[in-house]
Design a protein around this motif. Structure first.
Motif, PDB file in Angstrom:
ATOM      1  N   ILE A 106       0.863  -1.182   0.000  1.00 24.20           N
ATOM      2  CA  ILE A 106       0.000   0.000   0.000  1.00 24.20           C
ATOM      3  C   ILE A 106       0.896   1.227   0.000  1.00 24.20           C
ATOM      4  N   SER A 107       0.541   2.213  -0.797  1.00 31.05           N
ATOM      5  CA  SER A 107       1.296   3.462  -0.793  1.00 31.05           C
ATOM      6  C   SER A 107       0.345   4.643  -0.827  1.00 31.05           C
ATOM      7  N   ILE A 108       0.595   5.619   0.049  1.00 31.28           N
ATOM      8  CA  ILE A 108      -0.043   6.930  -0.092  1.00 31.28           C
ATOM      9  C   ILE A 108       0.817   7.646  -1.125  1.00 31.28           C
ATOM     10  N   ASP A 109       0.377   7.608  -2.367  1.00 30.74           N
ATOM     11  CA  ASP A 109       1.295   7.864  -3.469  1.00 30.74           C
ATOM     12  C   ASP A 109       1.854   9.282  -3.474  1.00 30.74           C
ATOM     13  N   ASN A 110       1.020  10.261  -3.178  1.00 28.42           N
ATOM     14  CA  ASN A 110       1.538  11.632  -3.155  1.00 28.42           C
ATOM     15  C   ASN A 110       2.524  11.818  -1.997  1.00 28.42           C
ATOM     16  N   LYS A 111       2.276  11.140  -0.882  1.00 27.67           N
ATOM     17  CA  LYS A 111       3.161  11.223   0.274  1.00 27.67           C
ATOM     18  C   LYS A 111       4.497  10.544  -0.024  1.00 27.67           C
ATOM     19  N   LYS A 112       4.448   9.463  -0.772  1.00 27.51           N
ATOM     20  CA  LYS A 112       5.677   8.770  -1.170  1.00 27.51           C
ATOM     21  C   LYS A 112       6.604   9.704  -1.944  1.00 27.51           C
ATOM     22  N   ARG A 113       5.983  10.611  -2.715  1.00 29.87           N
ATOM     23  CA  ARG A 113       6.769  11.548  -3.536  1.00 29.87           C
ATOM     24  C   ARG A 113       6.915  12.912  -2.859  1.00 29.87           C
ATOM     25  N   ASN A 114       6.540  12.996  -1.583  1.00 26.94           N
ATOM     26  CA  ASN A 114       6.631  14.260  -0.827  1.00 26.94           C
ATOM     27  C   ASN A 114       5.853  15.387  -1.497  1.00 26.94           C
ATOM     28  N   ILE A 115       4.684  15.056  -1.999  1.00 32.73           N
ATOM     29  CA  ILE A 115       3.827  16.063  -2.638  1.00 32.73           C
ATOM     30  C   ILE A 115       2.516  16.144  -1.860  1.00 32.73           C
ATOM     31  N   GLU A 116       2.343  17.215  -1.127  1.00 32.63           N
ATOM     32  CA  GLU A 116       1.095  17.435  -0.398  1.00 32.63           C
ATOM     33  C   GLU A 116       0.642  18.850  -0.662  1.00 32.63           C
ATOM     34  N   SER A 117      -0.629  18.988  -1.068  1.00 30.85           N
ATOM     35  CA  SER A 117      -1.165  20.290  -1.451  1.00 30.85           C
ATOM     36  C   SER A 117      -2.596  20.414  -0.963  1.00 30.85           C
ATOM     37  N   SER A 118      -2.952  21.617  -0.568  1.00 30.49           N
ATOM     38  CA  SER A 118      -4.324  21.865  -0.128  1.00 30.49           C
ATOM     39  C   SER A 118      -5.295  21.842  -1.297  1.00 30.49           C
ATOM     40  N   LEU A 159      -3.904   6.989  -3.390  1.00 28.24           N
ATOM     41  CA  LEU A 159      -3.446   5.771  -2.730  1.00 28.24           C
ATOM     42  C   LEU A 159      -3.427   4.650  -3.760  1.00 28.24           C
ATOM     43  N   VAL A 160      -2.449   3.764  -3.661  1.00 29.76           N
ATOM     44  CA  VAL A 160      -2.394   2.612  -4.560  1.00 29.76           C
ATOM     45  C   VAL A 160      -2.201   1.342  -3.751  1.00 29.76           C
ATOM     46  N   VAL A 161      -2.867   0.302  -4.187  1.00 27.24           N
ATOM     47  CA  VAL A 161      -2.757  -1.018  -3.568  1.00 27.24           C
ATOM     48  C   VAL A 161      -2.272  -1.998  -4.634  1.00 27.24           C
ATOM     49  N   HIS A 162      -1.251  -2.785  -4.305  1.00 22.07           N
ATOM     50  CA  HIS A 162      -0.828  -3.879  -5.173  1.00 22.07           C
ATOM     51  C   HIS A 162      -1.193  -5.192  -4.505  1.00 22.07           C
ATOM     52  N   THR A 163      -1.710  -6.112  -5.284  1.00 28.30           N
ATOM     53  CA  THR A 163      -2.139  -7.390  -4.719  1.00 28.30           C
ATOM     54  C   THR A 163      -0.988  -8.385  -4.684  1.00 28.30           C
ATOM     55  N   THR A 164      -1.220  -9.485  -3.986  1.00 21.22           N
ATOM     56  CA  THR A 164      -0.296 -10.610  -4.027  1.00 21.22           C
ATOM     57  C   THR A 164      -0.452 -11.322  -5.373  1.00 21.22           C
ATOM     58  N   GLN A 201     -10.565  -5.767   1.280  1.00 18.58           N
ATOM     59  CA  GLN A 201      -9.364  -6.118   2.032  1.00 18.58           C
ATOM     60  C   GLN A 201      -8.630  -4.864   2.520  1.00 18.58           C
ATOM     61  N   LEU A 202      -8.630  -3.833   1.696  1.00 18.93           N
ATOM     62  CA  LEU A 202      -7.988  -2.578   2.086  1.00 18.93           C
ATOM     63  C   LEU A 202      -8.666  -1.982   3.314  1.00 18.93           C
ATOM     64  N   GLU A 203      -9.978  -2.021   3.339  1.00 16.82           N
ATOM     65  CA  GLU A 203     -10.715  -1.482   4.484  1.00 16.82           C
ATOM     66  C   GLU A 203     -10.424  -2.262   5.761  1.00 16.82           C
ATOM     67  N   SER A 204     -10.152  -3.568   5.622  1.00 15.52           N
ATOM     68  CA  SER A 204      -9.837  -4.364   6.814  1.00 15.52           C
ATOM     69  C   SER A 204      -8.453  -4.011   7.358  1.00 15.52           C
ATOM     70  N   ILE A 205      -7.563  -3.546   6.473  1.00 17.00           N
ATOM     71  CA  ILE A 205      -6.217  -3.152   6.893  1.00 17.00           C
ATOM     72  C   ILE A 205      -6.209  -1.717   7.411  1.00 17.00           C
ATOM     73  N   LEU A 206      -6.975  -0.846   6.738  1.00 12.09           N
ATOM     74  CA  LEU A 206      -7.056   0.570   7.120  1.00 12.09           C
ATOM     75  C   LEU A 206      -8.516   0.919   7.422  1.00 12.09           C
ATOM     76  N   PRO A 207      -9.031   0.495   8.555  1.00 10.13           N
ATOM     77  CA  PRO A 207     -10.427   0.806   8.892  1.00 10.13           C
ATOM     78  C   PRO A 207     -10.645   2.310   9.002  1.00 10.13           C
ATOM     79  N   GLY A 208     -11.799   2.755   8.552  1.00 12.67           N
ATOM     80  CA  GLY A 208     -12.106   4.182   8.604  1.00 12.67           C
ATOM     81  C   GLY A 208     -11.532   4.970   7.446  1.00 12.67           C
TER      82      GLY A 208
END
Length: 364
Positions: free
Chosen positions: A224-236, A242-247, A269-276
């Motif tokens: 799982i990656s918060i893709d913009n955060k991975k690239r240090n890009i955060e903007s108002s 977010l991206v999910v890669h499967t097995t 499955q993503l919701e079970s890992i990141l509830p809310g």
């Protein structure tokens, strides 16, 4: 002027085109045909239809430069860093395995920007939604057919698509591969994966302490990656992505299921890992039928050059001279794309001249 067709606008095809433009002493007309609607291949970057500034890498997640490749190809890294196409990965990736001397990079505009850079450098004429179906030899030229348009003729054809797609091509090319070569090609195996990209409204918060995380305890989710955060890009003004890669086992099980059904399973499955987790405004599900070579060394001997006729030593075919220049230009620069393109699971996507590229010269 020789006409050269490169089939595939991924990293291999784009860098091949750029190197040919740079290294070949004679002028050539370069054409690139891509089956998809955009360049990138397995370095695809998707954009939110609501806000094009919101992007997500659906394929390779980051570039790993090993000490070995730093010695061989430092000039490539220097060029991409100087243009701002790559920058060091500094965000925390939980579960990442780092070896001594390795350095990881991300692309601020998405990894497909690397491919777009090389295509621009090549000056090639690029056409999308061109799916090659047949290759025949006609009057010492390669006649290449695609699904939608009329056949076109080229002096040299470079194929950079996955091996199974090469084996599916019809026409004379099927008869030019020896039985030994065909057995080698048919032995190549690829793993499969799904990727799910999620785009959120501006101002949405995804409160996790990492930018990416390898998952080891879920049958569906590998990364799982918060893709913009991975690239240090955060903007108002731009929402997170977010991206999910499967097995691999999950993808194999559901490879022939509808994308809509698979997307729902991945999201559950993503919701079970990141509830809310907030509800996304747009999603994009990508099936990677040919994700990674397994194992990578399975294609070491697949550098196949198809020669059409015996060279007459007294003849002077300009196309043959072009071919020799093209081949030397590629081989003298080393493997085209030996950078490690990391995808979840620790595997390596290897797409390079030595491994999975065919060159078809008409005048040999």
């Amino acid at each position: 002027m020789a006409r050269v067709l490169i089939v595939g606008a991924g990293l291999t095809g784009s860098l091949c085109a750029a190197l040919l433009r740079k290294e070949t002493p004679r002028p050539v007309h370069l054409t690139v045909w891509e089956e998809a609607g955009d360049s990138g291949g397995r370095m695809a970057t998707a954009r939110s239809p609501c806000n094009p500034q919101s992007t997500v890498d659906l394929g390779a997640q980051y570039i790993t430069r090993t000490p070995h490749y730093a010695k061989k190809h430092q000039s490539f890294y220097d060029e991409l860093l100087a243009h701002g196409i790559l920058k060091p990965l500094t965000s925390p990736i939980e579960g990442m395995v780092m070896k001594e001397g390795d350095c990881n990079f991300v692309a601020p505009q998405g990894l497909s920007s690397i491919v777009k850079h090389y295509l621009k450098e090549s000056g090639a004429e690029v056409s999308f939604r061109h799916r090659v179906t047949q290759i025949n030899l006609r009057n010492d030229k390669w006649e290449v057919s695609e699904e939608r348009g009329s056949p076109e003729r080229f002096d040299i054809v470079v194929l950079t698509m996955p091996v199974p797609q090469i084996l599916q091509l019809r026409g004379d090319i099927a008869n030019l591969i020896s039985e030994c070569q065909r057995q080698q090609l048919e032995s190549v195996r690829y793993s499969s994966r799904y990727a799910l990209g999620l785009f959120y409204e501006a101002g949405t918060k995804i409160d996790v302490p990492w930018a990416g995380q390898y998952i080891t305890s879920n049958p569906c989710t590998r990364f799982i990656s918060i893709d913009n955060k991975k690239r240090n890009i955060e903007s108002s003004e731009v929402g997170p992505s977010l991206v999910v890669h499967t097995t691999v086992p999950f993808a194999v099980t559901y490879l022939e299921h509808s994308t809509e059904d698979v997307q729902e399973l991945i999201y559950q499955q993503l919701e079970s890992i990141l509830p809310g987790l907030p509800q996304p405004v747009v999603t994009k599900c990508q099936k990677w039928r040919y994700s990674q070579l397994c194992p990578p060394q399975g294609v070491v001997q697949l550098n196949v050059i198809l020669n059409i006729c015996q060279l007459n030593q007294s003849s002077k075919f300009s196309t043959r001279e072009h071919y020799v220049d093209l081949r030397c230009s590629l081989e003298n620069t080393g493997s085209i794309n030996q950078a490690h393109m990391r995808q979840p699971g620790g595997g390596i996507l290897v797409g390079n001249f030595i491994h999975d590229t065919f060159i078809l010269p008409a005048h040999l």
